[in-house]
Design a protein around this motif. Structure first.
Motif, PDB file in Angstrom:
ATOM      1  N   UNK A 175       0.844  -1.344  -0.057  1.00 43.48           N
ATOM      2  CA  UNK A 175       0.292  -0.022  -0.137  1.00 43.48           C
ATOM      3  C   UNK A 175       0.934   1.244   0.022  1.00 43.48           C
ATOM      4  N   UNK A 176       2.096   1.273   0.383  1.00 43.18           N
ATOM      5  CA  UNK A 176       2.924   2.334   0.474  1.00 43.18           C
ATOM      6  C   UNK A 176       3.458   2.684  -0.962  1.00 43.18           C
ATOM      7  N   UNK A 177       3.933   1.483  -1.653  1.00 45.20           N
ATOM      8  CA  UNK A 177       4.362   1.620  -2.843  1.00 45.20           C
ATOM      9  C   UNK A 177       3.371   1.884  -3.961  1.00 45.20           C
ATOM     10  N   UNK A 178       2.260   1.527  -3.643  1.00 46.00           N
ATOM     11  CA  UNK A 178       0.959   1.735  -4.983  1.00 46.00           C
ATOM     12  C   UNK A 178       1.108   3.207  -5.488  1.00 46.00           C
ATOM     13  N   UNK A 179       0.944   4.271  -4.476  1.00 51.22           N
ATOM     14  CA  UNK A 179       0.679   5.655  -5.012  1.00 51.22           C
ATOM     15  C   UNK A 179       1.771   5.938  -5.923  1.00 51.22           C
ATOM     16  N   UNK A 180       3.104   5.568  -5.645  1.00 49.40           N
ATOM     17  CA  UNK A 180       4.317   6.023  -6.284  1.00 49.40           C
ATOM     18  C   UNK A 180       4.067   5.230  -7.501  1.00 49.40           C
ATOM     19  N   UNK A 181       3.782   3.952  -7.788  1.00 52.10           N
ATOM     20  CA  UNK A 181       3.700   3.354  -9.143  1.00 52.10           C
ATOM     21  C   UNK A 181       2.642   4.115 -10.203  1.00 52.10           C
ATOM     22  N   UNK A 182       1.665   4.519  -9.384  1.00 49.93           N
ATOM     23  CA  UNK A 182       0.529   5.059 -10.225  1.00 49.93           C
ATOM     24  C   UNK A 182       1.213   6.414 -10.519  1.00 49.93           C
ATOM     25  N   UNK A 208      -2.319   3.551 -12.950  1.00 52.92           N
ATOM     26  CA  UNK A 208      -2.075   5.065 -13.079  1.00 52.92           C
ATOM     27  C   UNK A 208      -2.169   5.369 -14.325  1.00 52.92           C
ATOM     28  N   UNK A 209      -1.928   4.698 -15.434  1.00 53.94           N
ATOM     29  CA  UNK A 209      -2.116   5.224 -16.713  1.00 53.94           C
ATOM     30  C   UNK A 209      -3.254   5.636 -17.166  1.00 53.94           C
ATOM     31  N   UNK A 255      -9.387  -4.735  -8.128  1.00 49.07           N
ATOM     32  CA  UNK A 255     -10.457  -3.958  -7.918  1.00 49.07           C
ATOM     33  C   UNK A 255     -10.370  -2.396  -8.050  1.00 49.07           C
ATOM     34  N   UNK A 256      -8.948  -2.148  -7.627  1.00 45.82           N
ATOM     35  CA  UNK A 256      -8.419  -0.891  -7.802  1.00 45.82           C
ATOM     36  C   UNK A 256      -8.501  -0.305  -9.344  1.00 45.82           C
ATOM     37  N   UNK A 257      -8.014  -1.465 -10.093  1.00 48.12           N
ATOM     38  CA  UNK A 257      -7.985  -1.215 -11.588  1.00 48.12           C
ATOM     39  C   UNK A 257      -9.354  -0.980 -12.122  1.00 48.12           C
ATOM     40  N   UNK A 298     -11.019   2.356 -11.454  1.00 44.34           N
ATOM     41  CA  UNK A 298     -10.476   3.535 -12.061  1.00 44.34           C
ATOM     42  C   UNK A 298     -10.786   3.314 -13.794  1.00 44.34           C
ATOM     43  N   UNK A 299     -11.170   2.004 -14.089  1.00 46.49           N
ATOM     44  CA  UNK A 299     -11.549   1.772 -15.472  1.00 46.49           C
ATOM     45  C   UNK A 299     -12.904   2.291 -15.559  1.00 46.49           C
TER      46      UNK A 299
END
Length: 437
Positions: free
Chosen positions: A294-301, A357-358, A417-419, A422-423
């Motif tokens: 969860x800490x890495x996810x925002x940076x990846x996006x 993120x894209x 579910x997060x993808x 956003x989709x």
């Protein structure tokens, strides 16, 4: 009534002892004299420098002793003032602390006299000093920030205001160095970002430090074009080339990390090397807890938003190639699921979050798929077929993840579910009633 009494008691205690605040003003003024508002790397490299040890002690005293002691003054500074903006002096003081501490970090670990008769530092000595400076800055964000227990009162965590000032100080150094044309400047920025990325993606890094580093890099990515400090307004226009260089460096560290290549984690365990980056060992299954993910996810996006906008996924060919293979399996729906294997679990997670993120930078499905999928797959793909393929892929992963209630299943469900969430907001795709169900 109780809250009012507590506030009155806090106010009386706050203004009873103004010594810490006066000390902070004095120390900030000393840094202002030593390091002018507009320094240059030429000034830092000359022999006219204060002693490194004294500057380090002064900076750590401000961060870990004086800022925590003065936080009530800084937060409640406007209680008894009425005619002017009560927060001006507190904002100015904190902005000065950030700016002058950042200036001071450039001279740490640099010897006062490089050698007899030599006015400038050698490249080798400058690189060595810069490396030590970067390690110090990152260590300030760790759970135990200073070796001097008198400064931190034996506490393992930074004061929240101290932590914020450290984040802004490192942020300022990365941006100001990146836009500078001075010698060593851009290399300083990229090396600091690289070290931060290495620790962020390493499986042995403590969760709190990982979260702090992720916050730092996200701020750098989201505030490329606006960087202001107090009324001096350091508005740096970062060129697209410099932006891409920094994003490339972070993506490169990602592609070489244990997050992308779990086999590196296994080889490091066999070698017997030890790293003192965390307080407790994590699960041996993948080396990353759910909090780490969860800490890495925002940076990846955030990385994906920039990379997708300028089509800069291709770092060394591997990340771009894997992204295209991933989407080829999703869109062709050929039954293959090579990314669901244990060895590729984290890789699938990374590609899913990068794809998420894209979505935030795309206006249509066609523009979204252009940098991600192969031309022969996305050329004649209709909107309805795209949604069907994605939903089939996500449904297969969710069905596989529901049975075992493990950390890996939780990560997989969160990614899918997060993808999908956003989709649903992407334009250019009309959902049929069957797809909604």
């Amino acid at each position: 009534t109780i809250n009012r009494q507590e506030n009155e008691r806090a106010e009386s205690l706050m203004f009873a002892d103004p010594v810490p605040l006066g000390k902070l003003f004095m120390e900030t003024h000393v840094l202002k004299i030593l390091f002018p508002p507009s320094p240059s790397y030429h000034d830092f490299m000359t022999t006219k420098r204060p002693r490194s040890a004294a500057i380090l002690k002064l900076c750590e005293s401000i961060l870990f002793a004086d800022i925590p002691a003065c936080h009530q003054y800084l937060i409640k500074s406007g209680i008894s003032t009425s005619k002017c903006n009560p927060q001006n002096w507190a904002t100015t003081l904190l902005s000065d602390c950030i700016m002058f501490i950042e200036h001071a970090t450039h001279v740490l670990y640099i010897p006062k006299q490089p050698s007899s008769g030599q006015r400038y530092l050698t490249t080798e000595l400058m690189k060595k000093s810069t490396k030590l400076q970067h390690k110090l800055l990152i260590s300030w964000l760790a759970e135990t920030s200073s070796k001097n227990t008198d400064l931190v009162n034996n506490c393992s965590r930074n004061h929240p205001l101290t932590n914020e000032i450290i984040l802004e100080t490192i942020h300022r150094r990365i941006i100001s160095s990146l836009v500078s044309n001075a010698q060593f400047a851009k290399q300083d920025s990229l090396s600091l970002a690289a070290l931060s990325s290495q620790l962020l993606f390493h499986c042995h890094t403590a969760t709190r430090l990982r979260r702090n580093i992720s916050t730092l890099l996200i701020r750098v990515l989201l505030r490329f074009r606006k960087f202001g400090v107090d009324d001096r307004q350091f508005n740096y226009e970062v060129s697209l080339q410099d932006q891409n260089s920094l994003v490339h460096r972070i993506l490169q560290e990602l592609s070489e990390s244990t997050l992308w290549k779990p086999q590196l984690h296994d080889s490091s365990k066999e070698s017997g090397s030890k790293r003192k980056l965390r307080l407790k060992p994590k699960s041996p299954s993948c080396g990353y807890s759910m909090d780490d993910i969860l800490a890495i996810i925002p940076l990846l996006e955030a990385l994906s938003q920039h990379a997708h906008t300028y089509a800069t996924y291709d770092v060394n060919g591997e990340l771009s190639q894997q992204m295209k293979c991933y989407w080829e399996e999703v869109l062709t729906n050929n039954g293959k699921d090579s990314f669901a294997k244990d060895d590729n679990f984290l890789k699938m997670m990374i590609l899913t979050y990068l794809s998420t993120g894209a979505l935030n930078t795309s206006s249509t499905i066609a523009s979204y798929l252009l940098p991600l999928a192969r031309d022969n797959v996305s050329a004649s793909l209709s909107s309805s077929k795209f949604l069907d393929s994605v939903l089939t892929h996500i449904e297969r992963h969710l069905n596989n993840a529901i049975a075992p209630c493990t950390r890996r299943a939780m990560v997989k469900k969160h990614a899918c579910t997060h993808f999908l969430r956003n989709l649903a907001m992407l334009k250019g795709g009309e959902w049929s009633e069957a797809q909604v169900r």
